[in-house]
Write an enzyme that holds these catalytic residues in place. Sequence first.
Site, PDB file in Angstrom:
ATOM      1  CE  LYS A 125      -0.927   9.948 -12.357  1.00  0.00           C
ATOM      2  NZ  LYS A 125       0.042   8.605 -12.000  1.00  0.00           N
ATOM      3  CG  ASP A 170      -2.056   1.190   1.408  1.00  0.00           C
ATOM      4  OD1 ASP A 170      -1.726   2.015   0.420  1.00  0.00           O
ATOM      5  OD2 ASP A 170      -2.423   1.360   2.261  1.00  0.00           O
ATOM      6  CB  ILE A 171       2.096   3.477  -2.559  1.00  0.00           C
ATOM      7  CG1 ILE A 171       1.004   4.263  -3.157  1.00  0.00           C
ATOM      8  CG2 ILE A 171       2.471   2.280  -3.625  1.00  0.00           C
ATOM      9  CD1 ILE A 171       1.488   5.130  -4.584  1.00  0.00           C
ATOM     10  CB  VAL A 181      -5.563   2.696 -20.735  1.00  0.00           C
ATOM     11  CG1 VAL A 181      -5.593   1.356 -20.721  1.00  0.00           C
ATOM     12  CG2 VAL A 181      -4.366   3.078 -21.477  1.00  0.00           C
ATOM     13  NE  ARG A 182     -11.300  -0.610 -24.611  1.00  0.00           N
ATOM     14  CZ  ARG A 182     -10.623  -0.470 -25.609  1.00  0.00           C
ATOM     15  NH1 ARG A 182     -10.522   0.846 -26.051  1.00  0.00           N
ATOM     16  NH2 ARG A 182      -9.911  -1.620 -26.170  1.00  0.00           N
ATOM     17  CB  SER A 228      -1.392  11.334 -16.797  1.00  0.00           C
ATOM     18  OG  SER A 228      -2.110  11.639 -17.516  1.00  0.00           O
ATOM     19  CE1 TYR A 258      -4.645  10.316 -12.235  1.00  0.00           C
ATOM     20  CE2 TYR A 258      -4.262  11.518 -14.393  1.00  0.00           C
ATOM     21  CZ  TYR A 258      -4.087  10.438 -13.661  1.00  0.00           C
ATOM     22  OH  TYR A 258      -3.674   9.295 -14.016  1.00  0.00           O
ATOM     23  N   GLY A 259      -4.095  16.108 -12.509  1.00  0.00           N
ATOM     24  CA  GLY A 259      -3.282  16.890 -13.318  1.00  0.00           C
ATOM     25  C   GLY A 259      -2.137  17.441 -12.538  1.00  0.00           C
ATOM     26  CB  VAL A 260      -1.616  19.588  -9.440  1.00  0.00           C
ATOM     27  CG1 VAL A 260      -0.715  19.789  -8.499  1.00  0.00           C
ATOM     28  CG2 VAL A 260      -2.141  20.799  -9.936  1.00  0.00           C
TER      29      VAL A 260
END
Length: 276
Positions: A197, A62-63, A230-231, A139, A193-195
Amino acid sequence: MSNVPVAVVTGSNKGIGLAIVRALCKQFPGDVYLTCRDPGRGQAAVAQLQQEGLRPLFHQLDIDDLQSIRALRDFLKEKYGGLNVLVNNAGIAFKVHDTAPFAVQAEVTLKTNFFGTRNVCTELLPLVKPYGRVVNVSSRMSSSALQGCSQELQQKFRSDTITEEELVQLMTKFVEDTKKNIHEKEGWPNTAYGVSKIGVTVLSRIQARLLNQHRKGDHILLNACCPGWVRTDMAGPKATKSPEEGAETPVYLALLPSSADAPHGQFVSDKTVRPW
């Protein structure tokens, strides 16, 4: 102690992570560890691959939990004397329609995607053996989020001299700014999410630089990559790539031949180095 080469993929009980493990089981000349938080889900994923005739191994990871990271570190040190391939794939994303307050989304997303990934690197990078390969799954959202940052922030994130401490301060500031609802005023884009990544991509650039400074002769290659859309449970059914297609670039970077000296410290998608 085993002389067998060893590869570890984080967050790999499903989605892109599972596809990376599947490909490494077929192509990597050694032991491949599928890891995830929940041992039940992990063992089920291992069983699925065993039915396909593959032989992955399982270790809990678990990271978000430093003790869990250190347990894996000690296991690898004791059993293999280190590590040959590390793919940091574990990550989370809130759904677009999630009603959780943005500040909560920011804190939770960065906790795993940036701070968790960083903790894995802090504990496991010193174990990486000569000619080792490290892949941090980022990403393309990191590139678009970077474009959405103020010029001042863009300059910092593109700097060739930014330190890990400075990056941590910036990632922490983003979370604090969202709590005060001043993140846009402070030059941040509206994507947690963008930040997160951006953090992963910049962390990769810093780590590669440090490897050059301290372990130049070890020929370790470390890169960030984008698997594409990706699906998966994360991206949903409308995405354009299968998990196997999403695994292609991470696997390519994980299996760069020992004769290769590049790419290193790059952001890679579709097996191509992209400008940052």
